[in-house]
Each structure stands twice: as structure tokens, then as C-alpha cells.
Design a protein around this motif. Structure first.
Motif, mmCIF file in Angstrom:
data_model
loop_
_atom_site.group_PDB
_atom_site.id
_atom_site.type_symbol
_atom_site.label_atom_id
_atom_site.label_comp_id
_atom_site.label_asym_id
_atom_site.label_seq_id
_atom_site.Cartn_x
_atom_site.Cartn_y
_atom_site.Cartn_z
ATOM 1 N N HIS A 84 -36.297 -52.343 2.638
ATOM 2 C CA HIS A 84 -36.043 -50.930 2.362
ATOM 3 C C HIS A 84 -35.344 -50.259 3.547
ATOM 4 N N ARG A 85 -35.768 -50.602 4.756
ATOM 5 C CA ARG A 85 -35.094 -50.042 5.936
ATOM 6 C C ARG A 85 -33.637 -50.494 5.982
ATOM 7 N N ARG A 86 -33.385 -51.747 5.632
ATOM 8 C CA ARG A 86 -32.006 -52.262 5.605
ATOM 9 C C ARG A 86 -31.173 -51.501 4.576
ATOM 10 N N LEU A 87 -31.754 -51.223 3.414
ATOM 11 C CA LEU A 87 -31.035 -50.472 2.390
ATOM 12 C C LEU A 87 -30.644 -49.091 2.917
ATOM 13 N N PHE A 88 -31.575 -48.404 3.561
ATOM 14 C CA PHE A 88 -31.261 -47.080 4.102
ATOM 15 C C PHE A 88 -30.221 -47.165 5.218
ATOM 16 N N ASP A 89 -30.274 -48.215 6.022
ATOM 17 C CA ASP A 89 -29.251 -48.405 7.057
ATOM 18 C C ASP A 89 -27.873 -48.598 6.421
ATOM 19 N N LEU A 90 -27.810 -49.383 5.354
ATOM 20 C CA LEU A 90 -26.531 -49.612 4.673
ATOM 21 C C LEU A 90 -26.014 -48.331 4.021
ATOM 22 N N LEU A 91 -26.906 -47.569 3.401
ATOM 23 C CA LEU A 91 -26.485 -46.291 2.809
ATOM 24 C C LEU A 91 -25.974 -45.344 3.892
ATOM 25 N N ALA A 92 -26.650 -45.324 5.034
ATOM 26 C CA ALA A 92 -26.197 -44.478 6.144
ATOM 27 C C ALA A 92 -24.825 -44.925 6.633
ATOM 28 N N HIS A 93 -24.593 -46.219 6.649
ATOM 29 C CA HIS A 93 -23.287 -46.745 7.061
ATOM 30 C C HIS A 93 -22.197 -46.282 6.086
ATOM 31 N N VAL A 94 -22.466 -46.400 4.796
ATOM 32 C CA VAL A 94 -21.492 -45.945 3.790
ATOM 33 C C VAL A 94 -21.279 -44.436 3.927
ATOM 34 N N ALA A 95 -22.355 -43.696 4.133
ATOM 35 C CA ALA A 95 -22.274 -42.235 4.237
ATOM 36 C C ALA A 95 -21.459 -41.780 5.444
ATOM 37 N N SER A 96 -21.389 -42.609 6.462
ATOM 38 C CA SER A 96 -20.691 -42.215 7.688
ATOM 39 C C SER A 96 -19.176 -42.360 7.598
ATOM 40 N N HIS A 97 -18.691 -42.931 6.532
ATOM 41 C CA HIS A 97 -17.254 -43.149 6.385
ATOM 42 C C HIS A 97 -16.610 -42.062 5.538
ATOM 43 N N THR A 98 -15.315 -42.000 5.634
ATOM 44 C CA THR A 98 -14.564 -41.088 4.781
ATOM 45 C C THR A 98 -13.743 -41.910 3.808
ATOM 46 N N ARG A 99 -13.408 -41.302 2.718
ATOM 47 C CA ARG A 99 -12.615 -41.986 1.705
ATOM 48 C C ARG A 99 -11.196 -41.450 1.763
ATOM 49 N N VAL A 100 -10.258 -42.346 1.745
ATOM 50 C CA VAL A 100 -8.857 -41.945 1.738
ATOM 51 C C VAL A 100 -8.446 -41.779 0.281
ATOM 52 N N PRO A 101 -8.240 -40.524 -0.156
ATOM 53 C CA PRO A 101 -7.849 -40.338 -1.551
ATOM 54 C C PRO A 101 -6.419 -40.808 -1.781
ATOM 55 N N ASN A 102 -6.244 -41.551 -2.820
ATOM 56 C CA ASN A 102 -4.923 -42.006 -3.247
ATOM 57 C C ASN A 102 -4.106 -42.675 -2.146
ATOM 58 N N PRO A 103 -4.599 -43.789 -1.604
ATOM 59 C CA PRO A 103 -3.778 -44.480 -0.610
ATOM 60 C C PRO A 103 -2.463 -44.931 -1.237
ATOM 61 N N ALA A 104 -1.452 -45.046 -0.425
ATOM 62 C CA ALA A 104 -0.106 -45.360 -0.914
ATOM 63 C C ALA A 104 -0.052 -46.685 -1.674
ATOM 64 N N ASN A 105 -0.912 -47.634 -1.327
ATOM 65 C CA ASN A 105 -0.863 -48.945 -1.983
ATOM 66 C C ASN A 105 -1.813 -49.059 -3.175
ATOM 67 N N ASP A 106 -2.399 -47.953 -3.628
ATOM 68 C CA ASP A 106 -3.333 -47.977 -4.758
ATOM 69 C C ASP A 106 -2.554 -47.924 -6.070
ATOM 70 N N PRO A 107 -2.603 -48.996 -6.873
ATOM 71 C CA PRO A 107 -1.858 -48.994 -8.137
ATOM 72 C C PRO A 107 -2.509 -48.105 -9.201
ATOM 73 N N HIS A 108 -3.748 -47.694 -8.979
ATOM 74 C CA HIS A 108 -4.468 -46.868 -9.956
ATOM 75 C C HIS A 108 -4.800 -45.521 -9.333
ATOM 76 N N ARG A 109 -3.796 -44.787 -8.970
ATOM 77 C CA ARG A 109 -3.999 -43.513 -8.284
ATOM 78 C C ARG A 109 -4.758 -42.533 -9.173
ATOM 79 N N LEU A 110 -5.635 -41.769 -8.542
ATOM 80 C CA LEU A 110 -6.374 -40.740 -9.262
ATOM 81 C C LEU A 110 -5.449 -39.570 -9.556
#
Length: 115
Positions: A84-110
Motif C-alpha cells: 500500500h505504501r508503494r502504491l501511494f509512492d507511485l501515485l505521488a510520482h505520477v501526481a508530480s508530473h505534468t502532462r504535455v497536451p497535444n505533443p507534436a508527434n501525437d497522431p491522436h491529438r485531442l
């Protein structure tokens, strides 16, 4: 895999549960794993990958991870299992990142930015 009374092995699949879907946890994968009365059958790393794969493209993973942490993380992690601690660590890791909306190489742009 978990053993049965007859000594046979059974496969426990990570399957989304459509009832009670939450925007931050499609199929209630994380919620079900966290609140299972039995020890988790899957390691947290596999669970996070399944959760990321189940998230709709319109949901930013960091935002969903932050929401799950607010909703599911206890005030104290001392009584949690290592998994459970590992799961929360992984969620915290994901939460610490930002998402690049519509990267230039994305064939399925939003069509629009998910924020």
C-alpha cells in the motif's frame, strides 16, 4: 496468482468494474485494490500501469493521481502494508508530473486541452 484450497493456482485478473466509476479511477481499479479484504493479488507497479491504461485520454494522469491521493491516502502511513505504501509512492510520482497536451508527434491529438 493466489492459491486455492485444493492447491491449484488461479489467475486473478485486473478488470475494471464499471459500476461506481469515478473520473479519477475508471473501473475502480485502485479503490477495489485498496479496500480488498484479502491481501492484494497484484503488485502496485502492475496496478498503476493498468490504471494508467484505463484512464481516458481526456483525464490528465497527474490530476487523477492527486485526486486519488486526497481521497484514499490515510493521515498516517505507519499502519499500511509495504504494498500500500508503494502504491501511494507511485501515485505521488505520477501526481508530480505534468502532462504535455497535444505533443507534436501525437497522431491522436485531442480536440481541446483536458484542463
Amino acid at each position: 496468482m493466489a492459491g486455492t484450497d485444493r492447491g491449484e493456482a488461479r489467475v486473478v485478473a485486473l478488470r475494471p468494474r464499471p459500476s461506481g466509476d469515478a473520473w479519477d479511477d475508471p473501473g475502480r481499479l485502485i479503490d477495489t485494490w485498496m479496500h480488498s479484504p484479502h491481501p492484494p493479488a497484484h503488485d502496485p507497479d502492475t496496478l498503476i500501469i493498468a490504471w494508467l491504461a484505463a484512464l481516458p485520454r481526456s483525464v490528465p494522469p497527474p490530476k487523477a493521481a492527486r485526486s486519488l491521493l486526497r481521497r484514499l491516502a490515510p493521515a498516517s502511513c505507519h499502519s499500511l502494508s509495504a504494498a500500500h505504501r508503494r502504491l501511494f509512492d507511485l501515485l505521488a510520482h505520477v501526481a508530480s508530473h505534468t502532462r504535455v497536451p497535444n505533443p507534436a508527434n501525437d497522431p491522436h491529438r485531442l480536440e481541446s486541452d483536458p484542463s
